[in-house]
Each structure stands twice: as structure tokens, then as C-alpha cells.
Design an enzyme around this catalytic site. Sequence first.
Site, PDB file in Angstrom:
ATOM      1  N   ASP A   1     -39.745  -4.278   2.254  1.00  0.00           N
ATOM      2  CA  ASP A   1     -39.047  -3.027   2.561  1.00  0.00           C
ATOM      3  C   ASP A   1     -37.557  -3.171   2.257  1.00  0.00           C
ATOM      4  O   ASP A   1     -37.015  -4.275   2.321  1.00  0.00           O
ATOM      5  CB  ASP A   1     -39.215  -2.676   4.047  1.00  0.00           C
TER       6      ASP A   1
ATOM      7  N   TYR B   1     -42.772 -14.360   8.621  1.00  0.00           N
ATOM      8  CA  TYR B   1     -41.588 -13.529   8.839  1.00  0.00           C
ATOM      9  C   TYR B   1     -40.904 -13.915  10.145  1.00  0.00           C
ATOM     10  O   TYR B   1     -41.549 -14.372  11.096  1.00  0.00           O
ATOM     11  CB  TYR B   1     -41.972 -12.042   8.953  1.00  0.00           C
TER      12      TYR B   1
ATOM     13  N   ASP C   1     -39.043   1.387  11.328  1.00  0.00           N
ATOM     14  CA  ASP C   1     -37.901   0.476  11.271  1.00  0.00           C
ATOM     15  C   ASP C   1     -36.596   1.248  11.464  1.00  0.00           C
ATOM     16  O   ASP C   1     -36.593   2.475  11.641  1.00  0.00           O
ATOM     17  CB  ASP C   1     -37.897  -0.345   9.971  1.00  0.00           C
TER      18      ASP C   1
ATOM     19  N   ARG D   1     -44.094  -3.748  10.469  1.00  0.00           N
ATOM     20  CA  ARG D   1     -43.608  -2.563  11.185  1.00  0.00           C
ATOM     21  C   ARG D   1     -44.673  -2.013  12.135  1.00  0.00           C
ATOM     22  O   ARG D   1     -44.391  -1.621  13.263  1.00  0.00           O
ATOM     23  CB  ARG D   1     -43.213  -1.468  10.184  1.00  0.00           C
TER      24      ARG D   1
END
Length: 307
Positions: free
Chosen positions: A47, A75, A89, A181
Site C-alpha cells: 500500500d 510485517y 488505514d 489492514r
Amino acid sequence: MGRRRRGRNVDGILLLDKPRGVTSNQALQRVRRLLDARKAGHTGSLDPLATGMLPLCFGEATKVSGFLLDADKRYRVTARFGAVTDTGDAEGAVIETRPVSELTAEALEAVLPRFQGDIEQVPPMYSALKQQGRRLYDLAREGTEVERQPREVTIHELTVVDVAGEEATFEVACSKGTYVRTLIADIGDALGPGAHVSALRRTALGPFRDVGALVSMDTMEAAVEEGGPQAAEGLLRPMEEALEAWPDVRLGRDLAFYVRQGQPVWVPQAPASGWVRLFADEGFIGMGVVLEDGRIAPKRLIARRAG
């Protein structure tokens, strides 16, 4: 007038440290111009808000990019609790706020087990998935919401790293197709106050786990400024590094000749099944697969460059 030559033949993988605020494709095109590379592709989008490991494949390395698309990822993600956004987000608009009682590691750890292992996720509307030929994010921007089918993903690891005020940071190791997300939004709902991603950094993808090996855009630009595209090319990694999960098969001169003609060959003591990395006298020549009868068939051969 002759047609303008479209870039150089550049082969290899760049482990880019993607900067925040650009799309993966924008980052790819910027690096491609710096290298003056003819052919390029990335290995799954990050993203715009996200930073971190974005392997970019150039030239013959694009033939192995699919193996990285299927790889597990890791992550570090920071979630802000108490606000739900339309994108999941911090880039989206806040669509709901809820009170946050005291946020603690103990409260988070109590709900995390339900999000570990094999779980189902409903993909977010703001995603690149297609429905009837249209990207979901295009529909979302028009104010249209469509039903999405749940998808099974695997969360290998999910731990709380830090809690500060209304934010918490997690370490996540997951399978391909996982939407971090969505994971954060679901954790926020399970806890009560809702949540969205405020920061996201990819720290590993498949065999690439060393964040110290990432190359920044500034480093690329400095290399080009000092020594031209050829200097920046020295920052690329050999494409076979993306494939270290698969066993090696060494081919003698005769077997390598037949493989390059597209013919399956018998190789003594070869693996019994699956993909293999093929090496000849000059090094890595591509990927093969073991057939049911035990022969090894070439599947992703790498072109040899002249000179």
C-alpha cells in the site's frame, strides 16, 4: 528514423526499501528509469502508506517473480484504536469513532489467538481485487460496496511488540493474500473500539529476511549520479537468491544442452518431486520441475546474454 531503443538488458532483483506515500508501481517505474532497464516487474504490491521490502525484478528475473508472489511475508504494523477508516488505514476517511478504555498488552493478547493459524478474511473494498472486470478500489471510490467472498489465509505469528496510548504495534508473519489492514480492523472489532493501520513496514518476504540489505531510493539515485545506470546495477542481487527454498540440480554439459532444447532429462540422485533450481557450468540457468516418471523438465529457463 529508427525506433528508439527501449532501455538496457538488466537482470537481477533489487530489494527496494519502498518509501511511504508512493505506490509500488510508482516506485518500480522510478527505479526502472534510474537503471534504464528494458523489462521490470514487482512481486506484489505494498500500500502507498507502507514502507519496507519490495523486491523488484528486472529482465530475466521477471521469470521467477511468481515464486515470490506466493511467498510468506512478515510485517511490523502499528494500529490506532478508537477510529475506523474506510480504507482500513490512515490514508482513508474516519467513518466511525468509539471510546477506548485502557489499552493493554494483556487485553490484546486475550483476543489474538482467534486470529492465528488458518483464518478467514473478507477482502477490503479498497483493494486491487477485481469483480466483474473492475477493481474493488474503483468501485469503492464511487461509493459502491459489493459483497466479497471470505478467503482463507494463514497467520503464522502474531505478537504484541509495544502499547503506547491508543496505539499498539504488532509483529505479523503471514501467508500470501493476507490483508494486514483487515487483520487490524478485525482485531479492533474483537477488542471493541475498532482500529486502523497507522504505520506498516514489510520486513521479510520469502527468502529475503535481512532488512539491512534493503536499498533506499536515495542510494539508487546517488549511485546513478556518481557512475550512471551501470553503477546502480551493482546493487542488484542474483535472481537465484529468490529461489533458495528449492533444491539445486547440477547438470553436466550434455544434460544442459538437452534441457536448453526444452527436453526433460534423467538426472541421477535428483529430488523425487517438485520444483528444482537448475545449474550448468556457467551457473543458474532456470527452474525445472520433476515429472511423474522422475525426469526433470525445464519450465523457466533464463536467456543467456551475449557479451
